[in-house]
Design a protein around this motif. Sequence first.
Motif, PDB file in Angstrom:
ATOM      1  N   SER A  28     -24.777  -9.501   2.985  1.00 35.77           N
ATOM      2  CA  SER A  28     -24.202 -10.837   2.876  1.00 35.77           C
ATOM      3  C   SER A  28     -22.705 -10.647   2.755  1.00 35.77           C
ATOM      4  N   SER A  29     -21.936 -11.724   2.936  1.00 32.22           N
ATOM      5  CA  SER A  29     -20.486 -11.596   2.778  1.00 32.22           C
ATOM      6  C   SER A  29     -20.042 -11.935   1.366  1.00 32.22           C
ATOM      7  N   GLY A  30     -20.794 -12.789   0.668  1.00 27.43           N
ATOM      8  CA  GLY A  30     -20.428 -13.193  -0.682  1.00 27.43           C
ATOM      9  C   GLY A  30     -20.992 -12.266  -1.737  1.00 27.43           C
ATOM     10  N   ILE A  31     -20.171 -11.928  -2.722  1.00 25.87           N
ATOM     11  CA  ILE A  31     -20.628 -11.045  -3.798  1.00 25.87           C
ATOM     12  C   ILE A  31     -20.357 -11.672  -5.164  1.00 25.87           C
ATOM     13  N   GLU A  32     -20.079 -12.987  -5.183  1.00 22.51           N
ATOM     14  CA  GLU A  32     -19.649 -13.618  -6.427  1.00 22.51           C
ATOM     15  C   GLU A  32     -20.723 -13.632  -7.515  1.00 22.51           C
ATOM     16  N   LYS A  33     -22.006 -13.509  -7.135  1.00 22.31           N
ATOM     17  CA  LYS A  33     -23.082 -13.548  -8.133  1.00 22.31           C
ATOM     18  C   LYS A  33     -23.462 -12.159  -8.648  1.00 22.31           C
ATOM     19  N   ILE A  64     -20.668  -2.897 -12.196  1.00 18.21           N
ATOM     20  CA  ILE A  64     -20.609  -2.071 -10.984  1.00 18.21           C
ATOM     21  C   ILE A  64     -19.312  -1.261 -10.956  1.00 18.21           C
ATOM     22  N   ALA A  65     -18.205  -1.920 -11.310  1.00 23.48           N
ATOM     23  CA  ALA A  65     -16.900  -1.243 -11.307  1.00 23.48           C
ATOM     24  C   ALA A  65     -16.866  -0.106 -12.316  1.00 23.48           C
ATOM     25  N   GLU A  66     -17.415  -0.331 -13.487  1.00 19.39           N
ATOM     26  CA  GLU A  66     -17.405   0.702 -14.525  1.00 19.39           C
ATOM     27  C   GLU A  66     -18.179   1.942 -14.107  1.00 19.39           C
ATOM     28  N   ARG A  67     -19.188   1.747 -13.280  1.00 17.13           N
ATOM     29  CA  ARG A  67     -19.962   2.890 -12.773  1.00 17.13           C
ATOM     30  C   ARG A  67     -19.287   3.563 -11.582  1.00 17.13           C
ATOM     31  N   TRP A  88     -21.870   7.936   5.257  1.00 18.05           N
ATOM     32  CA  TRP A  88     -22.208   8.321   3.882  1.00 18.05           C
ATOM     33  C   TRP A  88     -22.890   9.680   3.838  1.00 18.05           C
ATOM     34  N   MET A  89     -23.800   9.897   4.769  1.00 16.52           N
ATOM     35  CA  MET A  89     -24.528  11.161   4.823  1.00 16.52           C
ATOM     36  C   MET A  89     -23.614  12.319   5.211  1.00 16.52           C
ATOM     37  N   ASN A  90     -22.511  12.012   5.893  1.00 18.17           N
ATOM     38  CA  ASN A  90     -21.545  13.041   6.270  1.00 18.17           C
ATOM     39  C   ASN A  90     -20.484  13.252   5.185  1.00 18.17           C
ATOM     40  N   GLY A  91     -20.654  12.555   4.073  1.00 19.45           N
ATOM     41  CA  GLY A  91     -19.722  12.740   2.959  1.00 19.45           C
ATOM     42  C   GLY A  91     -18.526  11.818   2.981  1.00 19.45           C
ATOM     43  N   GLU A  92     -18.463  10.907   3.944  1.00 22.58           N
ATOM     44  CA  GLU A  92     -17.345   9.961   4.022  1.00 22.58           C
ATOM     45  C   GLU A  92     -17.597   8.798   3.080  1.00 22.58           C
ATOM     46  N   ARG A  93     -16.541   8.312   2.424  1.00 24.13           N
ATOM     47  CA  ARG A  93     -16.674   7.200   1.482  1.00 24.13           C
ATOM     48  C   ARG A  93     -15.826   5.983   1.871  1.00 24.13           C
ATOM     49  N   ASN A  94     -15.043   6.113   2.934  1.00 23.47           N
ATOM     50  CA  ASN A  94     -14.248   4.973   3.417  1.00 23.47           C
ATOM     51  C   ASN A  94     -15.099   4.178   4.401  1.00 23.47           C
ATOM     52  N   LEU A  95     -16.052   3.436   3.869  1.00 21.11           N
ATOM     53  CA  LEU A  95     -17.053   2.762   4.688  1.00 21.11           C
ATOM     54  C   LEU A  95     -16.518   1.469   5.299  1.00 21.11           C
ATOM     55  N   GLU A  96     -17.175   1.046   6.357  1.00 20.81           N
ATOM     56  CA  GLU A  96     -16.861  -0.227   6.994  1.00 20.81           C
ATOM     57  C   GLU A  96     -17.083  -1.361   5.988  1.00 20.81           C
ATOM     58  N   ASN A  97     -16.116  -2.266   5.895  1.00 23.60           N
ATOM     59  CA  ASN A  97     -16.204  -3.417   4.983  1.00 23.60           C
ATOM     60  C   ASN A  97     -16.330  -3.011   3.518  1.00 23.60           C
ATOM     61  N   LYS A  98     -15.701  -1.895   3.165  1.00 26.31           N
ATOM     62  CA  LYS A  98     -15.696  -1.488   1.753  1.00 26.31           C
ATOM     63  C   LYS A  98     -14.928  -2.524   0.944  1.00 26.31           C
ATOM     64  N   MET A  99     -15.458  -2.864  -0.224  1.00 25.70           N
ATOM     65  CA  MET A  99     -14.905  -3.964  -0.993  1.00 25.70           C
ATOM     66  C   MET A  99     -14.312  -3.508  -2.325  1.00 25.70           C
ATOM     67  N   ASP A 100     -13.389  -4.332  -2.836  1.00 24.42           N
ATOM     68  CA  ASP A 100     -12.921  -4.183  -4.208  1.00 24.42           C
ATOM     69  C   ASP A 100     -13.739  -5.157  -5.034  1.00 24.42           C
ATOM     70  N   ILE A 101     -14.724  -4.644  -5.755  1.00 22.99           N
ATOM     71  CA  ILE A 101     -15.694  -5.504  -6.435  1.00 22.99           C
ATOM     72  C   ILE A 101     -15.035  -6.425  -7.461  1.00 22.99           C
ATOM     73  N   LEU A 102     -13.957  -5.978  -8.098  1.00 25.25           N
ATOM     74  CA  LEU A 102     -13.300  -6.810  -9.107  1.00 25.25           C
ATOM     75  C   LEU A 102     -12.476  -7.926  -8.479  1.00 25.25           C
ATOM     76  N   LYS A 103     -11.932  -7.679  -7.291  1.00 22.66           N
ATOM     77  CA  LYS A 103     -11.175  -8.727  -6.599  1.00 22.66           C
ATOM     78  C   LYS A 103     -12.094  -9.706  -5.877  1.00 22.66           C
ATOM     79  N   GLY A 104     -13.284  -9.234  -5.535  1.00 22.39           N
ATOM     80  CA  GLY A 104     -14.249 -10.119  -4.883  1.00 22.39           C
ATOM     81  C   GLY A 104     -14.167 -10.114  -3.375  1.00 22.39           C
ATOM     82  N   TYR A 105     -13.442  -9.157  -2.792  1.00 16.82           N
ATOM     83  CA  TYR A 105     -13.352  -9.079  -1.327  1.00 16.82           C
ATOM     84  C   TYR A 105     -12.992  -7.665  -0.912  1.00 16.82           C
TER      85      TYR A 105
END
Length: 314
Positions: free
Chosen positions: A68-73, A79-82, A297-314
């Motif tokens: 989904s595109s929304g993560i407000e709920k 999640i950020a603390e982990r 992810w399986m290749n060890g890359e962490r700069n994923l497509e549409n990676k989000m800043d969970i605290l900013k909400g986007y």
Amino acid sequence: MRVYFTFDPRPDLKESLVNDFPEVDFIFHKTIDDKELAKAEVLVTYGEDLDEEKINIAKKVKWIFVASSGIEKMPHQAIAERGIVVSNVRGIHKKPMAESILAHLLSIKRALPFIYKNQQEKTWNQKTKLYELNGSTALILGPGAIGSEVGRMLQAFDVYTIGVNRSGESAPYMNETHSMDKLKELLPKADILISILPSTVETRYLLNYEHFTLLKDHCIFMNFGRGDLVKTEDLIRALEEKQIFHAVLDVFETEPLPGDSKLWEMENVTISPHISSRSSRYLERSFEIFKRSLRKWMNGERNLENKMDILKGY
């Protein structure tokens, strides 16, 4: 690697995943099972089924893919603390949502509700006003992937498009792009005001009654982003006072929209029950993004497509 889906997708999509990633253990459930959640390393969810307690149970999860595109709920802080990576399917909604917005606009301009009502009543009635879309100006709040697609379609109808975003940097298919601090200056130019903004600290109640008084009385307001863009009472007041011509709402402060809401009874309101992004191809497009990201992810890359800043909400 164990990937846990908290929803059960179509058989063909599941089969495709299993065939493409034979080294991965995929678990598909219609709801969250705490025992499986505790074993998962990657979680695929729509987001609304997660809370702080679930995140505490998911001790092995390092990446959450939100279909989904929304993560407000979602429980942002937990999640950020982990340090869990979160990515979503931003961009897949642009085709169906742009088509929905255009359909509503043309319906209002060309009096389709009037025509359908007359057909049901077997009435030959030509007494209505018809308007043209071309030559008008659309102010688009949030000219990202969806907003730019809306702009592309509107420009095909000779609509002048003005985008408004945080930076003021140019956006595709916008004749002009301005920063959000210019909003009040731009509102009087709009024949159509379209919001596709997410729910963030900056966008929550961004619009108020005063903003609607700056719009033309023939302006059509369309909210296809998030319902907390404007307080319902401010919008109702503007509609009752005919500050704007019509509102098309796909999102609301409270969802489902309460049965006693005035919005249901207003003739200058079109209510869409948050379905503008739906499409038979929704999950198909989501899985395309997930597959690309899973391979990374399986290749060890962490700069994923549409990676989000969970605290900013986007």
